[in-house]
Design a protein around this motif. Structure first.
Motif, mmCIF file in Angstrom:
data_model
loop_
_atom_site.group_PDB
_atom_site.id
_atom_site.type_symbol
_atom_site.label_atom_id
_atom_site.label_comp_id
_atom_site.label_asym_id
_atom_site.label_seq_id
_atom_site.Cartn_x
_atom_site.Cartn_y
_atom_site.Cartn_z
ATOM 1 N N ASP A 207 0.828 -1.213 0.000
ATOM 2 C CA ASP A 207 0.000 0.000 0.000
ATOM 3 C C ASP A 207 0.859 1.259 0.000
ATOM 4 O O ASP A 207 0.542 2.237 -0.688
ATOM 5 C CB ASP A 207 -0.948 0.013 1.201
ATOM 6 C CG ASP A 207 -2.080 -0.992 1.065
ATOM 7 O OD1 ASP A 207 -2.340 -1.473 -0.060
ATOM 8 O OD2 ASP A 207 -2.712 -1.312 2.101
ATOM 9 N N GLU A 208 1.950 1.267 0.783
ATOM 10 C CA GLU A 208 2.863 2.414 0.794
ATOM 11 C C GLU A 208 3.504 2.602 -0.576
ATOM 12 O O GLU A 208 3.625 3.727 -1.065
ATOM 13 C CB GLU A 208 3.948 2.218 1.858
ATOM 14 C CG GLU A 208 3.445 2.330 3.273
ATOM 15 C CD GLU A 208 4.461 1.879 4.310
ATOM 16 O OE1 GLU A 208 4.335 2.306 5.469
ATOM 17 O OE2 GLU A 208 5.386 1.091 3.968
ATOM 18 N N ALA B 87 0.911 4.052 -3.043
ATOM 19 C CA ALA B 87 0.652 5.468 -2.750
ATOM 20 C C ALA B 87 1.840 6.331 -3.173
ATOM 21 O O ALA B 87 1.671 7.413 -3.750
ATOM 22 C CB ALA B 87 0.349 5.657 -1.266
ATOM 23 N N GLU C 39 1.987 9.334 -6.196
ATOM 24 C CA GLU C 39 2.260 10.755 -5.952
ATOM 25 C C GLU C 39 3.508 11.268 -6.671
ATOM 26 O O GLU C 39 3.599 12.453 -6.968
ATOM 27 C CB GLU C 39 2.361 11.037 -4.454
ATOM 28 C CG GLU C 39 3.651 10.578 -3.829
ATOM 29 C CD GLU C 39 3.733 10.810 -2.327
ATOM 30 O OE1 GLU C 39 4.862 10.976 -1.830
ATOM 31 O OE2 GLU C 39 2.692 10.801 -1.658
#
Length: 158
Positions: free
Chosen positions: A16-17, A20, A24
């Motif tokens: 998940d990190e 994300a 970005e």
């Protein structure tokens, strides 16, 4: 399936990190290899769809010609200024051209999602503008290594 990172588990990003972070960030550095083995590194914009990194490269670039000859590629996305802020991801594998080269916007269902993501991320648009100079490369990584030195400030969890 990407290789599992063995070293640095404490600073490794979770899936998940990673997703994300790649959503970005805007710019990556792409490494290719010349016929005589010399490396070449250049910056590109990219998008990540959760499985593959999509690169929109000029088809007359050294990078493109090297990848047509040898599809092996390594890509780094990183940021941070101070040591305790450093974080990033290295992805490696083979680059695969997708769609027409150069891209003119011919229908290609495989490019629908990456073009929508890329257009929104980099141009603030709903649809991808095509210039007849770029084409798509897909990297579905065989290996992913990540680091987030900000985690060193946190005590290890059991």
């Amino acid at each position: 399936m990407a290789a599992i990172q063995r070293r640095g588990r404490r600073i490794m990003m979770t899936d998940d990190e990673r997703d994300a972070y790649l959503a970005e960030q805007r710019t990556c550095r792409v490494a290719t290899v010349s016929a005589d083995g010399r490396p070449h590194v250049g910056a590109l914009w990219f998008t990540w769809d959760g499985t593959s990194l999509w690169l929109y490269s000029i088809t007359r670039s050294l990078r493109w010609s090297q990848l047509c000859r040898d599809p092996r590629i390594a890509v780094v996305v990183d940021d941070g200024v101070e040591y305790a802020e450093l974080r990033g991801i290295e992805l490696s594998g083979d680059a695969v051209p997708v769609g027409e080269a150069p891209r003119t916007g011919e229908p290609c269902p495989e490019l629908a999602a990456p073009e929508r993501l890329f257009a929104a991320k980099h141009f603030g648009m709903d649809a991808m503008p095509h210039d007849g100079r770029h084409a798509w490369l897909r990297l579905t990584p065989q290996a992913i290594t990540s680091w987030d030195f900000r985690k060193l400030a946190d005590p290890p969890t059991a």
